[in-house]
Design a protein around this motif. Structure first.
Motif, PDB file in Angstrom:
ATOM      1  N   CYS A 233       0.884  -1.200   0.138  1.00 18.91           N
ATOM      2  CA  CYS A 233       0.209  -0.065  -0.162  1.00 18.91           C
ATOM      3  C   CYS A 233       0.924   1.446   0.064  1.00 18.91           C
ATOM      4  O   CYS A 233       0.413   2.234  -0.646  1.00 18.91           O
ATOM      5  CB  CYS A 233      -0.737   0.002   1.257  1.00 18.91           C
TER       6      CYS A 233
ATOM      7  N   GLU B 223      -6.970  -2.042  13.473  1.00 18.92           N
ATOM      8  CA  GLU B 223      -7.228  -1.492  12.331  1.00 18.92           C
ATOM      9  C   GLU B 223      -5.911  -0.646  11.948  1.00 18.92           C
ATOM     10  O   GLU B 223      -5.068  -0.353  12.776  1.00 18.92           O
ATOM     11  CB  GLU B 223      -8.248  -0.302  12.729  1.00 18.92           C
TER      12      GLU B 223
ATOM     13  N   ASP C 176      -6.575   0.379   3.471  1.00 18.53           N
ATOM     14  CA  ASP C 176      -6.654  -0.696   4.642  1.00 18.53           C
ATOM     15  C   ASP C 176      -5.303  -1.400   4.522  1.00 18.53           C
ATOM     16  O   ASP C 176      -5.203  -2.475   3.582  1.00 18.53           O
ATOM     17  CB  ASP C 176      -7.980  -1.846   4.676  1.00 18.53           C
TER      18      ASP C 176
ATOM     19  N   ILE D  46      -4.391  -3.909   6.147  1.00 13.69           N
ATOM     20  CA  ILE D  46      -4.478  -5.247   6.704  1.00 13.69           C
ATOM     21  C   ILE D  46      -4.940  -6.060   5.440  1.00 13.69           C
ATOM     22  O   ILE D  46      -4.485  -7.078   5.163  1.00 13.69           O
ATOM     23  CB  ILE D  46      -5.324  -5.199   7.778  1.00 13.69           C
ATOM     24  N   THR D  47      -5.851  -5.501   4.845  1.00 16.56           N
ATOM     25  CA  THR D  47      -6.472  -6.242   3.617  1.00 16.56           C
ATOM     26  C   THR D  47      -5.859  -5.815   2.314  1.00 16.56           C
ATOM     27  O   THR D  47      -6.105  -6.456   1.422  1.00 16.56           O
ATOM     28  CB  THR D  47      -7.913  -6.063   3.596  1.00 16.56           C
ATOM     29  N   ASN D  48      -4.978  -4.702   2.250  1.00 14.81           N
ATOM     30  CA  ASN D  48      -4.376  -4.298   1.162  1.00 14.81           C
ATOM     31  C   ASN D  48      -5.468  -3.779  -0.015  1.00 14.81           C
ATOM     32  O   ASN D  48      -5.273  -3.762  -0.928  1.00 14.81           O
ATOM     33  CB  ASN D  48      -3.384  -5.199   0.367  1.00 14.81           C
ATOM     34  N   ALA D  49      -6.534  -3.262   0.743  1.00 17.98           N
ATOM     35  CA  ALA D  49      -7.528  -2.650  -0.140  1.00 17.98           C
ATOM     36  C   ALA D  49      -7.481  -1.326  -0.279  1.00 17.98           C
ATOM     37  O   ALA D  49      -7.126  -0.434   0.646  1.00 17.98           O
ATOM     38  CB  ALA D  49      -8.826  -2.965   0.630  1.00 17.98           C
TER      39      ALA D  49
END
Length: 259
Positions: free
Chosen positions: A135, A229, A245, A247-250
């Motif tokens: 990210c 988070e 995000d 954590i999710t790489n979104a």
């Protein structure tokens, strides 16, 4: 870098506690891939050492002697933060050093360690691993496409479940964010800084920073709610907003209030 006779870097993990076990898992993976030669890990508790050795198959050491030091090209230090300076200073004349953050709370200690690293031609690296997060790389690429225009604001929210708090200082535990704001937007001078303690037990802290050229940053750090988070929100003068995000790489991109 000095390596063994096969040309593979020989690495020793110092510390295998709650966070050190994550390092051990990654080092084992690199060992199996042939990237490094994992010499073993060091913990002072014999029972703890024996148990981890049985679970992982990695050789355990309960103390460091000259024989062990001669087998090592680099160390990964994941011990309580109060021991980081002493261990790094001890190893820099002998090996490259990767040490978890924070290295120290005293700038004079850091200068001494850097002098040791330069004097002995060693790599000395702090565990600001978020610099290599996909990210963060994406943020760098997208910012470059904007031709040097700075965002209006950057907001970080780094919080963990309240039940995981062990008495840590949020500014030190989540020190990554301060590294990231300087890494992503270098050469911007800090003009003002202020902080608010939102709650105390466990702590949740909000820190605001104003940099040169109109860049504002806000950091919400600590222990809150029941979920982990790791979020970065970047807002641009034209109204575009990026929400990452980690954590999710979104990534969500909002264009003038439309997704």
């Amino acid at each position: 870098m000095k390596t063994d006779h096969n040309g593979t870097l020989r690495v020793l993990l110092i510390g295998a506690g709650r966070f050190g076990r994550h390092h051990l898992r990654i080092l084992q993976k690199l060992h199996f891939e042939g990237v490094i030669d994992l010499v073993g890990f060091v913990v002072t508790n014999p029972q703890h050492a024996e148990r981890i050795e049985m679970e992982t198959g990695v050789r355990a050491f309960t103390h460091m002697n000259d024989e062990l030091r001669a087998q090592v090209d680099a160390v990964d230090i994941v011990t309580p933060s109060g021991t980081h300076v002493q261990l790094a200073q001890e190893w820099l004349p002998r090996a490259h050093v990767f040490v978890e953050k924070p290295v120290t709370e005293r700038i004079v200690d850091l200068h001494i360690l850097l002098q040791h690293a330069r004097a002995h031609d060693r790599v000395f690296m702090v565990g600001h691993i978020y610099r290599f997060h996909p990210c963060i790389r994406d943020i760098q690429e997208r910012c470059a496409q904007r031709g040097g225009v700075l965002p209006k604001s950057v907001r970080f929210r780094m919080v963990s479940p309240e039940t995981t708090w062990r008495g840590e200082n949020p500014s030190l535990e989540y020190i990554h964010v301060f590294d990231l704001i300087h890494f992503l937007f270098p050469d911007k001078q800090l003009i003002a800084r202020w902080s608010t303690l939102i709650k105390n037990d466990p702590p949740l802290q909000r820190i605001s920073m104003r940099f040169s050229e109109g860049l504002d940053a806000q950091f919400e750090l600590g222990w809150d709610s029941e979920t982990k988070e790791r979020v970065i929100v970047i807002t641009w003068p034209d109204g575009e907003r990026w929400e990452y995000d980690l954590i999710t790489n979104a990534l969500r991109v909002y264009l003038k209030d439309a997704v």
